[in-house]
Design an enzyme around this catalytic site. Structure first.
Site, PDB file in Angstrom:
ATOM      1  N   ASP A 187       0.523  -1.577  -0.205  1.00  0.00           N
ATOM      2  CA  ASP A 187      -0.279  -0.367   0.081  1.00  0.00           C
ATOM      3  C   ASP A 187       1.297   1.427   0.111  1.00  0.00           C
ATOM      4  OD1 ASP A 187      -1.643   2.216   0.554  1.00  0.00           O
ATOM      5  OD2 ASP A 187      -3.119   0.953   1.848  1.00  0.00           O
ATOM      6  N   HIS A 192      -0.292   8.562   4.240  1.00  0.00           N
ATOM      7  CA  HIS A 192       1.155   7.544   5.044  1.00  0.00           C
ATOM      8  C   HIS A 192       2.409   6.876   5.191  1.00  0.00           C
ATOM      9  CE1 HIS A 192      -2.929   5.188   5.619  1.00  0.00           C
ATOM     10  NE2 HIS A 192      -3.011   4.753   3.982  1.00  0.00           N
ATOM     11  N   ILE A 207      -0.757   8.796   8.919  1.00  0.00           N
ATOM     12  CA  ILE A 207      -1.932   8.124   9.506  1.00  0.00           C
ATOM     13  C   ILE A 207      -1.563   6.641   9.583  1.00  0.00           C
ATOM     14  CG2 ILE A 207      -3.759   9.677   9.795  1.00  0.00           C
ATOM     15  CD1 ILE A 207      -4.312   8.173   6.936  1.00  0.00           C
ATOM     16  N   GLY A 210      -5.119   2.239   7.669  1.00  0.00           N
ATOM     17  CA  GLY A 210      -6.378   1.365   8.673  1.00  0.00           C
ATOM     18  C   GLY A 210      -5.709  -0.880   9.066  1.00  0.00           C
TER      19      GLY A 210
END
Length: 284
Positions: A187, A192, A207, A210
């Site tokens: 990803d 991120h 962040i 998830g």
């Protein structure tokens, strides 16, 4: 309209051949915080090839997570990725995932729900190898601004926490480099890693993925209540209720039920801000 629900659901599935080996599994496990302490026998089952098992959440990155991206490219789906939010994830494993293997994946749009201000696209990926089905994965993807087309709202999936104190509560630290390591499993979203990109998205810093929180939570439940045996997990579902940041802590509250664990995850540094909700782990 960028989403045509009828065309999307009727479209022919996308198929792909994927392969993985022990290094992919080890990298994924390290990306969700395994290996601390490095010589702990309980951690070596996630990091040492001679003792390796596979957490079912590895299915979300097997083949570098190509199935979800492929699903968003199916006919009837033409969306701006800046408006896309991963809202929830469910995995059903039909048997333990092997440490190394090859599989054929089939990705399709299983449903498109109308939430008025957003559409929810359910991307279903099924994986099978020469011995039969391995896993079925459903990603619930919110697309802001694409609702209001008169479709079914779909199930809410909301599950209130049990009305009692958790049976177990554990804290799992998120390392400062956690997102940088996790993204090596496929990803590459700069949200991120790149502070400038994160700022454009409204965050003061990058962040955590998830699905990294998702994997960390499953590992915490397996290690705490399932004797460290990942093969006992048969189904795992969660809703992404908020964000976590590298350097924070994931507080995982767990309630035991017959053949099931309910969980809720929060960030204690931000007044128990929710991270995962409606979390259910079914097991043998």
């Amino acid at each position: 309209m960028p989403i045509d629900p009828v065309q999307a659901v009727a479209a022919e599935p996308r198929t792909a051949e994927i392969a993985w080996g022990h290094r992919d599994v080890q990298l994924y496990h390290l990306g969700i915080g395994a290996g601390v302490p490095a010589t702990d026998p309980r951690e070596l089952r996630y990091t040492l090839e001679s003792r390796l098992q596979v957490l079912p959440s590895f299915a979300t990155v097997a083949g570098a997570g190509t199935a979800t991206a492929g699903g968003l490219a199916l006919p009837g789906i033409d969306v701006d990725l800046a408006h896309v939010l991963h809202g929830g994830q469910r995995i059903e494993v039909h048997r333990p995932i092997p440490v190394a293997g090859r599989a054929r994946t089939t990705a399709k749009v299983a449903a498109v729900h109308d939430k008025t201000k957003a559409a929810v696209v359910v991307l279903r990926t099924e994986a099978a190898d020469a011995d039969g089905p391995l896993w079925t994965s459903d990603a619930q993807v919110f697309v802001r601004g694409e609702g209001g087309f008169g479709g079914e709202r779909g199930p809410s999936g909301r599950l209130p926490d049990p009305a009692r104190e958790p049976d177990r509560t554990v804290d799992r630290p998120v390392r400062e480099d956690q997102a940088l390591l996790y993204r090596l499993s496929g990803d590459w979203n700069p949200l991120h890693a790149d502070p400038e990109f994160a700022a454009l998205a409204g965050f003061d810093r990058p962040i955590l993925h998830g699905l990294c929180s998702y994997g960390m939570t499953l590992k915490a439940v397996v290690d705490t209540l399932l004797g460290g045996d990942a093969s006992r997990v048969t189904r795992y579902a969660a809703r992404f209720a908020g964000v976590a940041f590298p350097g924070e802590t994931l507080r995982v509250r767990m309630w035991q039920e017959p053949r099931r664990v309910r969980a809720a995850v929060s960030a204690p540094e931000r007044a128990e801000a929710p991270v995962l909700a409606d979390t259910v782990i079914d097991h043998s």
